[in-house]
Design a protein around this motif. Structure first.
Motif, PDB file in Angstrom:
ATOM      1  N   ARG A   1      33.009  37.608  45.622  1.00 12.96           N
ATOM      2  CA  ARG A   1      33.488  38.800  44.692  1.00 12.96           C
ATOM      3  C   ARG A   1      33.786  39.927  45.719  1.00 12.96           C
ATOM      4  O   ARG A   1      34.712  40.853  45.316  1.00 12.96           O
ATOM      5  CB  ARG A   1      32.921  38.999  43.720  1.00 12.96           C
ATOM      6  CG  ARG A   1      31.883  37.889  42.901  1.00 12.96           C
ATOM      7  CD  ARG A   1      30.815  38.382  41.803  1.00 12.96           C
ATOM      8  NE  ARG A   1      30.959  37.494  40.573  1.00 12.96           N
ATOM      9  CZ  ARG A   1      31.024  37.056  39.785  1.00 12.96           C
ATOM     10  NH1 ARG A   1      31.668  38.768  39.390  1.00 12.96           N
ATOM     11  NH2 ARG A   1      30.706  36.469  38.740  1.00 12.96           N
ATOM     12  N   THR A   2      32.872  40.153  46.528  1.00 14.36           N
ATOM     13  CA  THR A   2      33.498  41.816  47.575  1.00 14.36           C
ATOM     14  C   THR A   2      35.403  41.397  48.234  1.00 14.36           C
ATOM     15  O   THR A   2      35.978  42.633  47.854  1.00 14.36           O
ATOM     16  CB  THR A   2      32.616  41.702  48.490  1.00 14.36           C
ATOM     17  OG1 THR A   2      31.139  41.872  47.657  1.00 14.36           O
ATOM     18  CG2 THR A   2      33.041  42.671  49.097  1.00 14.36           C
TER      19      THR A   2
ATOM     20  N   THR B   1      37.339  41.959  44.735  1.00  9.22           N
ATOM     21  CA  THR B   1      37.634  42.687  44.111  1.00  9.22           C
ATOM     22  C   THR B   1      38.426  44.271  45.240  1.00  9.22           C
ATOM     23  O   THR B   1      39.269  44.257  44.061  1.00  9.22           O
ATOM     24  CB  THR B   1      35.556  43.936  44.083  1.00  9.22           C
ATOM     25  OG1 THR B   1      35.003  43.107  43.493  1.00  9.22           O
ATOM     26  CG2 THR B   1      35.913  44.807  43.868  1.00  9.22           C
ATOM     27  N   ALA B   2      38.932  43.674  46.130  1.00  9.13           N
ATOM     28  CA  ALA B   2      39.651  44.682  46.371  1.00  9.13           C
ATOM     29  C   ALA B   2      41.166  44.184  46.849  1.00  9.13           C
ATOM     30  O   ALA B   2      41.783  44.683  46.553  1.00  9.13           O
ATOM     31  CB  ALA B   2      39.580  44.509  48.057  1.00  9.13           C
TER      32      ALA B   2
ATOM     33  N   PHE C   1      42.225  42.149  43.981  1.00  8.26           N
ATOM     34  CA  PHE C   1      42.547  42.104  42.152  1.00  8.26           C
ATOM     35  C   PHE C   1      42.885  43.054  42.271  1.00  8.26           C
ATOM     36  O   PHE C   1      43.704  43.747  41.373  1.00  8.26           O
ATOM     37  CB  PHE C   1      41.710  41.594  41.799  1.00  8.26           C
ATOM     38  CG  PHE C   1      41.585  41.246  40.580  1.00  8.26           C
ATOM     39  CD1 PHE C   1      42.177  40.511  39.523  1.00  8.26           C
ATOM     40  CD2 PHE C   1      40.404  42.393  39.722  1.00  8.26           C
ATOM     41  CE1 PHE C   1      42.713  40.886  38.573  1.00  8.26           C
ATOM     42  CE2 PHE C   1      41.057  42.308  38.338  1.00  8.26           C
ATOM     43  CZ  PHE C   1      41.950  41.490  37.486  1.00  8.26           C
ATOM     44  N   GLY C   2      41.820  44.318  42.642  1.00 10.44           N
ATOM     45  CA  GLY C   2      42.044  46.129  42.974  1.00 10.44           C
ATOM     46  C   GLY C   2      43.249  46.538  43.503  1.00 10.44           C
ATOM     47  O   GLY C   2      44.045  46.958  42.719  1.00 10.44           O
ATOM     48  N   VAL C   3      43.906  46.117  44.136  1.00 11.11           N
ATOM     49  CA  VAL C   3      45.170  46.464  45.180  1.00 11.11           C
ATOM     50  C   VAL C   3      46.185  45.806  44.569  1.00 11.11           C
ATOM     51  O   VAL C   3      47.121  46.490  44.362  1.00 11.11           O
ATOM     52  CB  VAL C   3      45.218  46.224  46.742  1.00 11.11           C
ATOM     53  CG1 VAL C   3      46.664  45.754  47.826  1.00 11.11           C
ATOM     54  CG2 VAL C   3      43.942  46.616  47.832  1.00 11.11           C
TER      55      VAL C   3
ATOM     56  N   ARG D   1      46.675  45.732  41.231  1.00 10.06           N
ATOM     57  CA  ARG D   1      46.566  45.991  39.554  1.00 10.06           C
ATOM     58  C   ARG D   1      46.895  47.691  40.201  1.00 10.06           C
ATOM     59  O   ARG D   1      48.359  47.943  39.323  1.00 10.06           O
ATOM     60  CB  ARG D   1      45.541  45.688  39.153  1.00 10.06           C
ATOM     61  CG  ARG D   1      44.982  44.544  38.709  1.00 10.06           C
ATOM     62  CD  ARG D   1      45.290  44.129  37.345  1.00 10.06           C
ATOM     63  NE  ARG D   1      44.643  44.876  36.298  1.00 10.06           N
ATOM     64  CZ  ARG D   1      46.396  45.025  34.805  1.00 10.06           C
ATOM     65  NH1 ARG D   1      46.753  44.651  34.722  1.00 10.06           N
ATOM     66  NH2 ARG D   1      45.699  45.718  34.537  1.00 10.06           N
ATOM     67  N   LEU D   2      46.795  47.390  41.248  1.00 10.30           N
ATOM     68  CA  LEU D   2      47.352  49.238  41.626  1.00 10.30           C
ATOM     69  C   LEU D   2      48.472  49.315  41.750  1.00 10.30           C
ATOM     70  O   LEU D   2      49.447  49.970  41.631  1.00 10.30           O
ATOM     71  CB  LEU D   2      46.198  49.624  42.399  1.00 10.30           C
ATOM     72  CG  LEU D   2      44.966  50.589  41.595  1.00 10.30           C
ATOM     73  CD1 LEU D   2      44.141  50.729  43.477  1.00 10.30           C
ATOM     74  CD2 LEU D   2      45.243  50.832  40.891  1.00 10.30           C
TER      75      LEU D   2
ATOM     76  N   ALA E   1      50.699  48.976  38.563  1.00  9.77           N
ATOM     77  CA  ALA E   1      50.774  50.050  37.940  1.00  9.77           C
ATOM     78  C   ALA E   1      51.650  50.859  38.393  1.00  9.77           C
ATOM     79  O   ALA E   1      51.475  52.408  38.123  1.00  9.77           O
ATOM     80  CB  ALA E   1      49.150  50.670  37.769  1.00  9.77           C
TER      81      ALA E   1
ATOM     82  N   VAL F   1      51.139  53.028  41.533  1.00 13.47           N
ATOM     83  CA  VAL F   1      49.618  54.084  41.996  1.00 13.47           C
ATOM     84  C   VAL F   1      50.805  54.200  43.083  1.00 13.47           C
ATOM     85  O   VAL F   1      50.664  55.291  44.472  1.00 13.47           O
ATOM     86  CB  VAL F   1      48.504  53.283  42.403  1.00 13.47           C
ATOM     87  CG1 VAL F   1      48.076  53.729  43.418  1.00 13.47           C
ATOM     88  CG2 VAL F   1      47.849  53.267  41.095  1.00 13.47           C
TER      89      VAL F   1
ATOM     90  N   VAL G   1      38.420  34.789  39.955  1.00 13.90           N
ATOM     91  CA  VAL G   1      37.286  35.475  39.783  1.00 13.90           C
ATOM     92  C   VAL G   1      37.067  34.608  38.642  1.00 13.90           C
ATOM     93  O   VAL G   1      34.971  34.447  38.089  1.00 13.90           O
ATOM     94  CB  VAL G   1      37.943  36.658  38.938  1.00 13.90           C
ATOM     95  CG1 VAL G   1      36.129  37.199  38.623  1.00 13.90           C
ATOM     96  CG2 VAL G   1      38.181  37.459  40.207  1.00 13.90           C
TER      97      VAL G   1
END
Lengths: 127, 577
Positions: free
Chosen positions: B350-351, B354-355, B357-359, B361-362, B365, B367, B390
């Motif tokens: 998951r760790t 997280t990076a 999936f987060g990157v 999504r950002l 979006a 960013v 996930v």
């Protein structure tokens, strides 16, 4: 009203994502600590409105960091939300028993993270 | 007249002697031989013989069917059909007649004699040379110097045990008085034969019982589980080696036999982490007198035991109970290690996700600035696959917890409609992206006592499955329904218009890690845990899940949960979240 969030996580990549999410989406100030000890050292000076605390960290894990924060009169009242990849039901129950205001599972949606934090902080605090 | 009286008294005494011999359980051979010699002493002109009746396994083909029709019902039940023959087991002869002990006589050549024998009536023949019934056997009879014969059936309880035969070397008119005493005697001998048979049956049953007892005893002594049985007054009547080992009892299991259960429990109590709790637990269990399985007991030395209690009832009457103990310390350690491993794997996967999936999504979006359409499309592909990964990790962890009975369900009162709407909210947008529609129909205002997020997870899994198997752009909407089910339950269902599922595949659809193969009408991807997890969650709520499908006509996945009286507490107003 949240102005500043302290993020405590030993993973630089996760710190990057969380920081971008809170700064760009939440429009909050973010201070970062890479370990529990760093957080304990910085918390008085930074005075965050909420602390996002990773659970599995070397040297001092999230629950131990929370216990230390609760003993510091300057930090005892700051709400702590665990940000964790340990998401088994019994883990979540244990974190709440330790006094966490909430638990956010990794991976999370960075576009929703600020709203999630706000929702957890708006929930009534159990006795 | 005096002679007749003397003989009557003699035979009465003989019958009394036979009765005493039966009671003393003397061997049947001795009883018969003694009786025959006694009879002979009174009728020394006659040869006296006991014939056993024997039959071969199958009847000879030439035997007419009419013979079996004339057979008495009692024999039909107890004796199988086959070739009949007589065997002279014991015989006492006068000097002018040969000894026929051991002689065999096959009766298949003498059908009339056989028919008479099977009628179980006495046969009196004054002169064999003038009696048609024995004509086929005449030469044989004459060869053993038989001219007159009296056959008395040894009959008991409808079963023919043999014949008591008298024969004379000269023609002899059998008298009524002779017939009377000898028939009485034949009754006594039949009783002796029946008693011998009962003794043989009893000995066989006792032998079988001893064998069974030995087998069970060996089984109990070699079980890994400790076993202790107490009788209705709590005396220890059985104990095995494993029981002594688990409770560190020195000495053999036999040292506990006869000891009172309460005394043994008092002695063993200090071994337990909570000695008083251990004793109180026994008292409570014995009072309830209901089976208890897998009761956990913690030992003072850190070991963990599981205990079963099984009350024993014989014909509804309580006659004691059985305790069974298992040392599960090692199993618990393995379970804890497995939990820790799952937790670590979860964290380690998951760790980085997280990076990733987060990157993604950002980036999408904006960013890091606006993206070219192609870049956005590629990032969307990466994002949806990261998302899928996930979910797979979460499902595997959940399934592992479900298998260990640790789903951690937290039931609250939720409106059925809210559950459906929450699941709909999750999948409305993805459905639109596939050109598919989700249509809800709620025909109940019932509340359900359930773990809301978990039930939404089930609904979401079924919707995801329906989307996966619907042709993109299909105009017929996927239907989500909530309605009253059977027996006070609420029924949720998700119906798609995909290719349907064969009956054979329906049977294994909810099993863990089941992927229908590529030739199947319902191609699938994923880890094959979604439906297995849905089943575990629904069954964890005491509900039921299933599928109804016809190939080529889509599929309806449904599940039913018990309705709660509205609003059950603790209730939430707006939904599970």
């Amino acid at each position: 009203m949240i102005r500043k969030v302290m993020l405590v996580d030993d993973e630089p990549d996760v710190r990057l994502v969380v920081r971008l999410s809170l700064e760009r989406i939440g429009r909050w100030q973010v201070c970062v600590a890479s370990s529990g000890l760093d957080a304990l050292r910085a918390v008085e000076a930074e005075r965050p409105d909420v602390i996002l605390l990773d659970v599995m960290m070397p040297e001092m894990d999230g629950p131990a960091t929370l216990a230390q924060l609760r003993e510091n009169p300057h930090a005892a009242g700051i709400p702590v939300i665990f940000l964790t990849a340990k998401s088994q039901p019994h883990d979540i129950t244990r974190f709440k028993e330790l006094g966490a205001r909430g638990v956010i599972n990794k991976p999370f949606d960075p576009l929703q993270l600020p709203a999630q934090i706000q929702r957890l902080l708006s929930e009534p605090v159990p006795d | 007249m005096t002679e007749l009286l003397r003989r009557s008294l003699f035979f009465l005494a003989l019958r009394d002697g036979i009765a005493r011999d039966i009671h003393a359980e003397r061997p049947i051979e001795e009883i018969v031989e003694h009786a025959l010699r006694q009879i002979f002493s009174a009728y020394s002109r006659f040869r006296v013989t006991y014939f056993a009746i024997e039959q071969s396994e199958s009847p000879p083909k030439s035997q007419p069917a009419s013979q079996s029709e004339s057979q008495p019902a009692s024999q039909t039940d107890s004796q199988p059909e086959g070739a009949w023959r007589l065997r002279a087991v014991c015989s006492v002869s006068p000097p002018h007649m040969p000894d026929i002990s051991g002689l065999h006589a096959d009766l298949s050549a003498a059908p009339d004699y056989l028919t008479h024998l099977r009628s179980c009536e006495p046969l009196l023949i004054e002169d064999v040379e003038r009696e048609p019934i024995v004509k086929p056997m005449l030469a044989s009879l004459l060869s053993i110097k038989t001219r007159a014969m009296l056959d008395l059936p040894l009959l008991y309880g409808g079963r023919l045990y043999g014949l008591l035969c008298f024969d004379a070397a000269e023609p002899h008119p059998w008298r009524e008085d002779e017939l009377g005493v000898l028939m009485d005697l034949s009754e006594s001998l039949a009783l002796a034969l029946r008693s011998a048979e009962v003794r043989t049956e009893r000995a066989r049953a006792e032998s079988q019982l001893r064998t069974t007892t030995l087998r069970l005893g060996t089984l109990i002594q070699n079980l890994h589980a400790g076993v202790l049985v107490e009788d209705e007054s709590r005396r220890i009547v059985l104990c095995n080696e494993a029981f002594c080992q688990i409770l560190r009892i020195p000495g053999p299991p036999s040292s506990l036999l006869g000891m009172g259960g309460p005394e043994a429990a008092e002695r063993g109590a200090p071994l337990f982490a909570d000695p008083q709790g251990f004793l109180d637990g026994i008292t409570a269990t014995l009072q309830a007198r209901r089976p208890v399985y897998d009761q956990e007991l913690r030992m003072a030395d850190g070991r963990v035991l599981e205990r079963d209690y099984i009350p024993l009832f014989l014909d509804g009457v309580y006659c004691g109970h059985l305790w069974s103990l298992r040392d599960v310390t090692q199993r618990r350690t393995v379970e804890r290690m497995k939990d820790e491993l799952m937790s670590t794997i979860s964290h380690e996967l998951r760790t980085p996700l997280t990076a990733i999936f987060g990157v993604l999504r950002l980036l999408r979006a904006g960013v890091a600035g606006s993206l070219a359409p192609m870049a956005d499309q590629l990032l969307q592909t990466a994002e949806s696959n990261a998302d899928r990964l996930v979910h797979v990790i979460s499902d595997i962890l959940d399934l592992s917890n479900a298998a260990a009975g640790r789903l951690g369900l937290a039931p609250r009162g939720v409106r059925a409609e809210h559950l459906l709407n929450d699941a709909l909210a999750q999948w409305q947008e993805p459905a639109q992206r596939l050109g598919l529609q989700l249509h809800t129909e709620v025909h109940t205002d019932a509340w359900v006592l359930c773990d809301g997020p978990r039930i939404v997870q089930v609904l979401a899994s079924l919707i995801s499955n329906a989307l996966k198997h619907s042709p993109p752009g299909d105009e017929a909407p996927i239907e989500l329904r909530a309605e009253a089910g059977l027996a006070g339950r609420v029924r949720f269902s998700v119906t798609d218009h995909g290719p349907g599922i064969s009956v054979a595949d329906q049977a294994r659809l909810f099993q863990r890690f089941q992927q229908l193969d590529s030739s199947d009408s319902r191609p699938s991807n994923g880890a094959g845990v979604g439906l297995a997890l849905a089943k575990a969650i629904v069954e964890g709520h005491g509900g039921e899940i299933g599928v109804r499908s016809v190939l080529g006509e889509g599929a309806t996945f449904w599940f039913e949960l018990k309705a709660a009286s509205a609003p059950p507490g603790p209730a939430e107003g707006e939904g599970p979240r």
